[in-house]
Design a protein around this motif. Structure first.
Motif, PDB file in Angstrom:
ATOM      1  N   UNK A 116      18.660  77.794  65.321  1.00 56.70           N
ATOM      2  CA  UNK A 116      19.123  78.512  64.121  1.00 56.70           C
ATOM      3  C   UNK A 116      20.622  78.806  64.174  1.00 56.70           C
ATOM      4  N   UNK A 117      21.126  79.133  65.358  1.00 54.70           N
ATOM      5  CA  UNK A 117      22.556  79.433  65.480  1.00 54.70           C
ATOM      6  C   UNK A 117      23.395  78.212  65.168  1.00 54.70           C
ATOM      7  N   UNK A 118      22.969  77.053  65.689  1.00 51.19           N
ATOM      8  CA  UNK A 118      23.702  75.819  65.425  1.00 51.19           C
ATOM      9  C   UNK A 118      23.639  75.448  63.948  1.00 51.19           C
ATOM     10  N   UNK A 119      22.475  75.595  63.341  1.00 51.55           N
ATOM     11  CA  UNK A 119      22.349  75.297  61.914  1.00 51.55           C
ATOM     12  C   UNK A 119      23.253  76.204  61.093  1.00 51.55           C
ATOM     13  N   UNK A 120      23.284  77.487  61.437  1.00 56.20           N
ATOM     14  CA  UNK A 120      24.127  78.440  60.700  1.00 56.20           C
ATOM     15  C   UNK A 120      25.604  78.083  60.860  1.00 56.20           C
ATOM     16  N   UNK A 121      25.992  77.672  62.069  1.00 56.25           N
ATOM     17  CA  UNK A 121      27.384  77.276  62.303  1.00 56.25           C
ATOM     18  C   UNK A 121      27.729  76.048  61.481  1.00 56.25           C
ATOM     19  N   UNK A 122      26.801  75.100  61.421  1.00 57.36           N
ATOM     20  CA  UNK A 122      27.042  73.892  60.631  1.00 57.36           C
ATOM     21  C   UNK A 122      27.212  74.227  59.154  1.00 57.36           C
ATOM     22  N   UNK A 123      26.352  75.087  58.647  1.00 57.40           N
ATOM     23  CA  UNK A 123      26.446  75.453  57.240  1.00 57.40           C
ATOM     24  C   UNK A 123      27.783  76.135  56.958  1.00 57.40           C
ATOM     25  N   UNK A 124      28.184  77.040  57.846  1.00 59.99           N
ATOM     26  CA  UNK A 124      29.457  77.733  57.658  1.00 59.99           C
ATOM     27  C   UNK A 124      30.622  76.745  57.689  1.00 59.99           C
ATOM     28  N   UNK A 125      30.567  75.795  58.604  1.00 58.91           N
ATOM     29  CA  UNK A 125      31.636  74.807  58.696  1.00 58.91           C
ATOM     30  C   UNK A 125      31.663  73.892  57.480  1.00 58.91           C
ATOM     31  N   UNK A 126      30.495  73.560  56.962  1.00 61.85           N
ATOM     32  CA  UNK A 126      30.435  72.730  55.759  1.00 61.85           C
ATOM     33  C   UNK A 126      31.062  73.444  54.564  1.00 61.85           C
ATOM     34  N   UNK A 127      30.877  74.728  54.490  1.00 57.63           N
ATOM     35  CA  UNK A 127      31.460  75.496  53.389  1.00 57.63           C
ATOM     36  C   UNK A 127      32.977  75.511  53.489  1.00 57.63           C
ATOM     37  N   UNK A 128      33.498  75.666  54.708  1.00 54.35           N
ATOM     38  CA  UNK A 128      34.950  75.594  54.899  1.00 54.35           C
ATOM     39  C   UNK A 128      35.452  74.195  54.554  1.00 54.35           C
ATOM     40  N   UNK A 129      34.735  73.184  55.003  1.00 54.39           N
ATOM     41  CA  UNK A 129      35.096  71.801  54.697  1.00 54.39           C
ATOM     42  C   UNK A 129      35.154  71.595  53.187  1.00 54.39           C
ATOM     43  N   UNK A 130      34.152  72.091  52.480  1.00 49.40           N
ATOM     44  CA  UNK A 130      34.116  71.946  51.022  1.00 49.40           C
ATOM     45  C   UNK A 130      35.298  72.644  50.361  1.00 49.40           C
ATOM     46  N   UNK A 131      35.594  73.864  50.787  1.00 47.63           N
ATOM     47  CA  UNK A 131      36.580  74.688  50.089  1.00 47.63           C
ATOM     48  C   UNK A 131      38.023  74.380  50.483  1.00 47.63           C
ATOM     49  N   UNK A 132      38.231  73.859  51.688  1.00 45.46           N
ATOM     50  CA  UNK A 132      39.588  73.672  52.195  1.00 45.46           C
ATOM     51  C   UNK A 132      39.980  72.207  52.309  1.00 45.46           C
ATOM     52  N   UNK A 133      39.037  71.347  52.684  1.00 48.73           N
ATOM     53  CA  UNK A 133      39.389  69.997  53.103  1.00 48.73           C
ATOM     54  C   UNK A 133      39.101  68.906  52.094  1.00 48.73           C
ATOM     55  N   UNK A 134      38.476  69.218  50.975  1.00 49.76           N
ATOM     56  CA  UNK A 134      38.072  68.160  50.047  1.00 49.76           C
ATOM     57  C   UNK A 134      38.696  68.350  48.677  1.00 49.76           C
ATOM     58  N   UNK A 135      38.636  67.289  47.901  1.00 49.41           N
ATOM     59  CA  UNK A 135      39.080  67.327  46.510  1.00 49.41           C
ATOM     60  C   UNK A 135      38.090  68.180  45.713  1.00 49.41           C
ATOM     61  N   UNK A 136      38.578  69.067  44.848  1.00 53.13           N
ATOM     62  CA  UNK A 136      37.651  69.881  44.040  1.00 53.13           C
ATOM     63  C   UNK A 136      36.624  69.059  43.273  1.00 53.13           C
ATOM     64  N   UNK A 137      36.976  67.813  42.926  1.00 55.91           N
ATOM     65  CA  UNK A 137      36.036  66.995  42.162  1.00 55.91           C
ATOM     66  C   UNK A 137      34.818  66.589  42.991  1.00 55.91           C
ATOM     67  N   UNK A 138      34.875  66.772  44.293  1.00 58.93           N
ATOM     68  CA  UNK A 138      33.747  66.416  45.158  1.00 58.93           C
ATOM     69  C   UNK A 138      32.801  67.588  45.412  1.00 58.93           C
ATOM     70  N   UNK A 139      33.140  68.759  44.945  1.00 62.67           N
ATOM     71  CA  UNK A 139      32.408  69.948  45.382  1.00 62.67           C
ATOM     72  C   UNK A 139      30.998  70.034  44.817  1.00 62.67           C
ATOM     73  N   UNK A 140      30.770  69.525  43.613  1.00 64.49           N
ATOM     74  CA  UNK A 140      29.399  69.523  43.083  1.00 64.49           C
ATOM     75  C   UNK A 140      28.497  68.663  43.962  1.00 64.49           C
ATOM     76  N   UNK A 141      28.991  67.511  44.369  1.00 67.48           N
ATOM     77  CA  UNK A 141      28.193  66.636  45.234  1.00 67.48           C
ATOM     78  C   UNK A 141      27.925  67.304  46.579  1.00 67.48           C
ATOM     79  N   UNK A 142      28.932  67.955  47.135  1.00 63.65           N
ATOM     80  CA  UNK A 142      28.749  68.628  48.414  1.00 63.65           C
ATOM     81  C   UNK A 142      27.759  69.771  48.281  1.00 63.65           C
TER      82      UNK A 142
END
Length: 309
Positions: A274-300
């Motif tokens: 569960x800890x690893x899954x939670x860390x992955x989800x948190x990192x994915x959210x940062x990836x979505x908000x900081x590292x990607x084009x806004x046009x990709x966020x619906x897909x993410x």
């Protein structure tokens, strides 16, 4: 009318200069790569339509060039067929078409492509900066490797002996040499930063790598273990961004397998922590908000919903 809006919008909002920065190793290279990839994908089909204005085709070529340059600058392996679904030869034709209209970019491309004539002592200067009040430059040799150099006069540069596969490593060489005689306190130990950047380089090189879920998960865990050993702010920041991308690679891979009914029970068993899954989800959210084009966020967001269910 919609087509015309697409053209005008991209000409205003998709110029590479709006989201690229080659002057500091602290730049968000992950965001640059993702933005360039996404905008190239968006502009490419519009650029092949009839009666499209020439500036849009120039924009397509410019996006291709800067995707090539950004990957080379940070030492990221770029396969056009894997990253943008286009034959390498076709992609490089567009890169070259842009460079031939821009002397500085042509200089970079020729050096990066090992087309520069002369001996290994001759450098193509691709960046000039001031470090610790000393004028320095970054050069590419005929093998496409980076060197730092100290400008003694307008016609005389003393080049560092070390050849590097990425800009950051060469930049760190200049920092190490420049800071020694100054004996000033720095927020970074540059020698340590250089050593730790070397540990991060294999992960940065594979930023665009495509692996199955077990391999992606193994990469994620190995990089996370490396991150815990780092003390340099620069190395921690760059590896942290790569791990965010790795987390999304695992999550998207899990969802793709579920959708295609190829979900591996062995992979599933590895994702029960569960800890690893939670860390992955948190990192994915940062990836979505900081590292990607806004046009990709619906897909993410759809991928994140799939993974969380």
């Amino acid at each position: 009318m919609a087509d015309q809006f697409d053209v005008e919008w991209h000409l205003q909002h998709s110029q590479p200069e709006l989201f690229t920065d080659y002057t500091t190793p602290y730049a968000l290279f992950d965001r640059q790569l993702n933005m360039l990839r996404c905008r190239y994908h968006a502009v490419r089909p519009i650029a092949i339509r009839p009666n499209v204005p020439e500036p849009l085709r120039d924009l397509r070529n410019s996006l291709a060039f800067h995707l090539f340059k950004t990957a080379h600058w940070w030492g990221v392996r770029l396969s056009a067929s894997d990253v943008i679904g286009e034959p390498q030869e076709r992609f490089m034709t567009l890169v070259t078409a842009h460079a031939r209209k821009n002397p500085d970019d042509e200089l970079f491309l020729d050096a990066a492509s090992r087309k520069t004539s002369g001996t290994s002592a001759r450098m193509a200067i691709v960046l000039r900066q001031v470090v610790e009040q000393s004028p320095v430059c970054i050069g590419l040799d005929i093998m496409g490797d980076y060197h730092s150099g100290f400008v003694l006069s307008p016609t005389d540069v003393r080049w560092c002996d070390y050849s590097r596969e990425d800009y950051v490593s060469a930049w760190l060489d200049a920092q190490i040499v420049s800071s020694r005689p100054m004996k000033q306190a720095h927020h970074e130990n540059w020698e340590r930063a250089g050593d730790e950047h070397a540990l991060c380089r294999p992960y940065i090189r594979d930023f665009f790598a495509r692996h199955d879920v077990p391999q992606s998960l193994a990469d994620y865990r190995a990089a996370s273990a490396t991150l815990r050993t780092l003390r340099s702010g620069l190395a921690r920041a760059e590896l942290d961004r790569v791990i965010n991308a790795m987390a999304y690679r695992v999550v998207s891979g899990v969802c793709a397998e579920r959708v295609s009914s190829q979900w591996s029970l062995s992979a599933a068993s590895h994702l029960q922590d569960d800890t690893e899954r939670a860390d992955m989800i948190a990192r994915c959210l940062v990836y979505r908000d900081v590292s990607t084009d806004p046009c990709e966020r619906d897909r993410i967001n759809r991928v994140m919903t799939c993974f969380s269910n």
